[in-house]
Design a protein around this motif. Structure first.
Motif, PDB file in Angstrom:
ATOM      1  N   ASP A   1       0.876  -1.177   0.000  1.00 42.42           N
ATOM      2  CA  ASP A   1       0.000   0.000   0.000  1.00 42.42           C
ATOM      3  C   ASP A   1       0.915   1.229   0.000  1.00 42.42           C
ATOM      4  N   THR A   2       1.163   1.805  -1.186  1.00 45.02           N
ATOM      5  CA  THR A   2       2.122   2.920  -1.254  1.00 45.02           C
ATOM      6  C   THR A   2       1.543   4.209  -0.674  1.00 45.02           C
ATOM      7  N   GLY A   3       0.210   4.334  -0.710  1.00 44.22           N
ATOM      8  CA  GLY A   3      -0.423   5.519  -0.130  1.00 44.22           C
ATOM      9  C   GLY A   3      -0.066   5.642   1.350  1.00 44.22           C
ATOM     10  N   ALA A   4       0.053   4.491   2.031  1.00 45.57           N
ATOM     11  CA  ALA A   4       0.371   4.503   3.465  1.00 45.57           C
ATOM     12  C   ALA A   4       1.749   5.118   3.712  1.00 45.57           C
ATOM     13  N   MET A   5       2.663   4.915   2.746  1.00 44.95           N
ATOM     14  CA  MET A   5       4.000   5.486   2.914  1.00 44.95           C
ATOM     15  C   MET A   5       3.940   7.016   2.802  1.00 44.95           C
ATOM     16  N   TYR A   6       3.154   7.508   1.834  1.00 41.16           N
ATOM     17  CA  TYR A   6       2.996   8.967   1.698  1.00 41.16           C
ATOM     18  C   TYR A   6       2.247   9.550   2.896  1.00 41.16           C
ATOM     19  N   ARG A   7       1.322   8.756   3.417  1.00 41.29           N
ATOM     20  CA  ARG A   7       0.598   9.216   4.609  1.00 41.29           C
ATOM     21  C   ARG A   7       1.543   9.319   5.812  1.00 41.29           C
ATOM     22  N   ALA A   8       2.499   8.377   5.920  1.00 46.03           N
ATOM     23  CA  ALA A   8       3.445   8.416   7.046  1.00 46.03           C
ATOM     24  C   ALA A   8       4.291   9.694   6.971  1.00 46.03           C
TER      25      ALA A   8
ATOM     26  N   LEU B   1      -2.610   6.453  10.344  1.00 49.61           N
ATOM     27  CA  LEU B   1      -2.498   6.843   8.933  1.00 49.61           C
ATOM     28  C   LEU B   1      -3.806   7.097   8.207  1.00 49.61           C
ATOM     29  N   ARG B   2      -4.905   6.487   8.661  1.00 44.52           N
ATOM     30  CA  ARG B   2      -6.110   6.508   7.835  1.00 44.52           C
ATOM     31  C   ARG B   2      -7.108   7.599   8.234  1.00 44.52           C
ATOM     32  N   THR B   3      -6.638   8.667   8.857  1.00 42.64           N
ATOM     33  CA  THR B   3      -7.561   9.745   9.222  1.00 42.64           C
ATOM     34  C   THR B   3      -7.699  10.727   8.049  1.00 42.64           C
TER      35      THR B   3
ATOM     36  N   VAL C   1      -4.749  13.264   7.968  1.00 43.40           N
ATOM     37  CA  VAL C   1      -3.503  12.759   7.379  1.00 43.40           C
ATOM     38  C   VAL C   1      -3.667  12.589   5.856  1.00 43.40           C
ATOM     39  N   GLY C   2      -4.833  12.133   5.429  1.00 45.40           N
ATOM     40  CA  GLY C   2      -5.092  11.975   3.993  1.00 45.40           C
ATOM     41  C   GLY C   2      -5.009  13.306   3.260  1.00 45.40           C
ATOM     42  N   GLU C   3      -5.585  14.302   3.876  1.00 39.43           N
ATOM     43  CA  GLU C   3      -5.583  15.653   3.294  1.00 39.43           C
ATOM     44  C   GLU C   3      -4.133  16.177   3.218  1.00 39.43           C
TER      45      GLU C   3
ATOM     46  N   ALA D   1      -1.416  14.392   3.144  1.00 34.92           N
ATOM     47  CA  ALA D   1      -0.646  13.588   2.186  1.00 34.92           C
ATOM     48  C   ALA D   1      -0.889  14.059   0.760  1.00 34.92           C
ATOM     49  N   SER D   2      -2.079  14.536   0.520  1.00 36.29           N
ATOM     50  CA  SER D   2      -2.406  15.020  -0.816  1.00 36.29           C
ATOM     51  C   SER D   2      -1.589  16.280  -1.147  1.00 36.29           C
ATOM     52  N   VAL D   3      -1.185  17.009  -0.111  1.00 32.20           N
ATOM     53  CA  VAL D   3      -0.388  18.227  -0.308  1.00 32.20           C
ATOM     54  C   VAL D   3       1.117  17.901  -0.346  1.00 32.20           C
TER      55      VAL D   3
ATOM     56  N   ASP E   1      -0.447  -0.902  -4.937  1.00 29.43           N
ATOM     57  CA  ASP E   1      -1.415   0.089  -5.411  1.00 29.43           C
ATOM     58  C   ASP E   1      -0.960   1.505  -5.098  1.00 29.43           C
ATOM     59  N   GLY E   2      -1.417   2.446  -5.921  1.00 27.36           N
ATOM     60  CA  GLY E   2      -1.023   3.836  -5.748  1.00 27.36           C
ATOM     61  C   GLY E   2      -1.548   4.698  -6.877  1.00 27.36           C
ATOM     62  N   ARG E   3      -0.705   5.643  -7.318  1.00 28.55           N
ATOM     63  CA  ARG E   3      -1.117   6.552  -8.393  1.00 28.55           C
ATOM     64  C   ARG E   3      -0.191   6.446  -9.606  1.00 28.55           C
ATOM     65  N   ASP E   4       1.082   6.077  -9.316  1.00 31.43           N
ATOM     66  CA  ASP E   4       2.125   6.112 -10.356  1.00 31.43           C
ATOM     67  C   ASP E   4       2.813   4.764 -10.483  1.00 31.43           C
ATOM     68  N   ILE E   5       2.155   3.701 -10.059  1.00 36.23           N
ATOM     69  CA  ILE E   5       2.841   2.400 -10.011  1.00 36.23           C
ATOM     70  C   ILE E   5       3.090   1.875 -11.432  1.00 36.23           C
ATOM     71  N   GLY E   6       2.049   1.849 -12.251  1.00 37.45           N
ATOM     72  CA  GLY E   6       2.209   1.348 -13.621  1.00 37.45           C
ATOM     73  C   GLY E   6       3.046   2.263 -14.499  1.00 37.45           C
TER      74      GLY E   6
ATOM     75  N   ARG F   1      -5.540  17.418  -7.786  1.00 31.75           N
ATOM     76  CA  ARG F   1      -4.122  17.488  -7.371  1.00 31.75           C
ATOM     77  C   ARG F   1      -3.343  16.297  -7.916  1.00 31.75           C
ATOM     78  N   ASP F   2      -3.929  15.103  -7.845  1.00 29.43           N
ATOM     79  CA  ASP F   2      -3.221  13.890  -8.317  1.00 29.43           C
ATOM     80  C   ASP F   2      -2.958  13.949  -9.821  1.00 29.43           C
ATOM     81  N   ILE F   3      -3.936  14.470 -10.558  1.00 32.67           N
ATOM     82  CA  ILE F   3      -3.832  14.459 -12.026  1.00 32.67           C
ATOM     83  C   ILE F   3      -2.943  15.587 -12.548  1.00 32.67           C
ATOM     84  N   HIS F   4      -2.955  16.703 -11.842  1.00 38.79           N
ATOM     85  CA  HIS F   4      -2.261  17.881 -12.376  1.00 38.79           C
ATOM     86  C   HIS F   4      -0.882  18.141 -11.800  1.00 38.79           C
ATOM     87  N   ARG F   5      -0.417  17.295 -10.904  1.00 38.75           N
ATOM     88  CA  ARG F   5       0.916  17.575 -10.353  1.00 38.75           C
ATOM     89  C   ARG F   5       1.971  17.311 -11.423  1.00 38.75           C
ATOM     90  N   GLU F   6       3.128  17.949 -11.212  1.00 33.94           N
ATOM     91  CA  GLU F   6       4.167  17.885 -12.231  1.00 33.94           C
ATOM     92  C   GLU F   6       4.854  16.521 -12.280  1.00 33.94           C
TER      93      GLU F   6
HETATM   94  O1   DC Z   1      -4.271   6.130  -1.638  1.00 32.01           O
HETATM   95  P1   DC Z   1      -4.159   7.027  -0.416  1.00 32.01           P
HETATM   96  O2   DC Z   1      -5.343   7.903  -0.154  1.00 32.01           O
HETATM   97  O3   DC Z   1      -3.746   6.275   0.808  1.00 32.01           O
HETATM   98  O4   DC Z   1      -2.943   8.012  -0.779  1.00 32.01           O
HETATM   99  C1   DC Z   1      -2.538   9.040   0.080  1.00 32.01           C
HETATM  100  C2   DC Z   1      -1.936  10.173  -0.732  1.00 32.01           C
HETATM  101  O5   DC Z   1      -0.714   9.787  -1.332  1.00 32.01           O
HETATM  102  C3   DC Z   1      -2.822  10.676  -1.865  1.00 32.01           C
HETATM  103  O6   DC Z   1      -2.868  12.084  -1.799  1.00 32.01           O
HETATM  104  C4   DC Z   1      -2.138  10.268  -3.137  1.00 32.01           C
HETATM  105  C5   DC Z   1      -0.715  10.048  -2.731  1.00 32.01           C
HETATM  106  N1   DC Z   1      -0.098   8.919  -3.403  1.00 32.01           N
HETATM  107  C6   DC Z   1       0.794   9.187  -4.400  1.00 32.01           C
HETATM  108  O7   DC Z   1       1.032  10.343  -4.725  1.00 32.01           O
HETATM  109  N2   DC Z   1       1.428   8.173  -5.037  1.00 32.01           N
HETATM  110  C7   DC Z   1       1.176   6.904  -4.706  1.00 32.01           C
HETATM  111  N3   DC Z   1       1.839   5.928  -5.322  1.00 32.01           N
HETATM  112  C8   DC Z   1       0.234   6.611  -3.688  1.00 32.01           C
HETATM  113  C9   DC Z   1      -0.392   7.652  -3.057  1.00 32.01           C
END
Ligand code: DC
Length: 222
Positions: A32-39, A88-90, A93-95, A97-99, A126-131, A181-186
């Motif tokens: 769960d890669t999101g958990a790492m960004y949340r940490a 991590l799952r509050t 923290v999610g908000e 992590a998005s920043v 799983d994540g946003r940029d894995i593939g 934010r996820d789609i438009h970041r650089e």
């Molecule tokens: O999937 P999640 O809600 O646990 O992800 C937390 C934050 O981390 C979310 O803002 C997106 C970001 N994230 C990312 O940028 N890249 C990933 N591989 C996974 C999550």
């Protein structure tokens, strides 16, 4: 060579539920890669860092040592030696992590760790940029998505089932803001890899989604 499955998609598409179920059924590790960004976000919150100050985030992030271990098959995230899974799952923290997650310096170490892990273990990550970035050579890539209305309603049902009061409109606005934010970041924005299979779960039950992804995994393993 290890067998790697990459699952990407927007917040609330059900990635973690599907990834966890598929990992169990196929005997893979779930990352769960999101958990790492949340940490990392939790670290910034605890340090009182102003989240609008990206310079400060860059300066501070070197002080956060984030590692993951598997204990009884569960991913445990350690932040400077402390198991931070319970925090991590509050929403807060999610908000955060998005920043903090769009910042390249924050992503570098996480991506290196993720690549190392996948090189040594059969996993579903799983994540946003894995593939697109982390595991471009994954044997199977899935882009899991659903309309923002559907994702907001699922989240709303989940929270109200827990007895929390919330507004569907606020949840939807929040989801759309995170998508933006996820789609438009650089760096490594959220997008479907060219060779990823699109699974739109808007009109599917959870079991249907899991079965579909399991079918794709078995095909990829043949
Ligand atoms: O999937 P999640 O809600 O646990 O992800 C937390 C934050 O981390 C979310 O803002 C997106 C970001 N994230 C990312 O940028 N890249 C990933 N591989 C996974 C999550």
């Amino acid at each position: 060579m290890s067998f790697n499955v990459a699952i990407d998609g927007p917040a609330g598409a059900g990635k973690s539920t599907v990834a966890r179920a598929v990992a169990k059924e196929m005997g893979l590790i779930y990352v769960d890669t999101g958990a790492m960004y949340r940490a990392m976000a939790l670290f910034m919150l605890r340090e009182g860092v102003d989240l609008k100050d990206s310079g400060k985030i860059v300066e501070k992030c070197v002080q956060a040592d984030i590692t993951i271990r598997y204990e009884d098959g569960i991913q445990v995230v350690y932040l400077n030696g402390e198991n931070v899974n319970p925090y991590l799952r509050t929403e807060e923290v999610g908000e955060a992590a998005s920043v903090t997650s769009p910042i390249p310096r924050v992503r570098e170490n996480m991506v290196r760790l993720q690549k190392e892990l996948a090189a040594h273990s059969d996993c579903v990550m799983d994540g946003r940029d894995i593939g697109t970035c982390v595991l471009p050579g994954a044997q199977l890539k899935i882009y899991l998505t659903a309309g923002s209305d559907v994702r907001a309603k699922r989240r709303y049902d989940e929270l109200t089932a827990k007895g929390e009061s919330c507004s569907l409109a606020d949840i939807k606005a929040d989801i759309e803001e995170r998508d933006y934010r996820d789609i438009h970041r650089e760096m490594s924005p959220l997008r479907q890899a060219e060779d990823a299979v699109l699974v739109d779960t808007s009109d599917m039950t959870q079991d249907e989604v899991i079965n579909e992804v399991l079918k794709l995994c078995r095909q990829a393993k043949e």
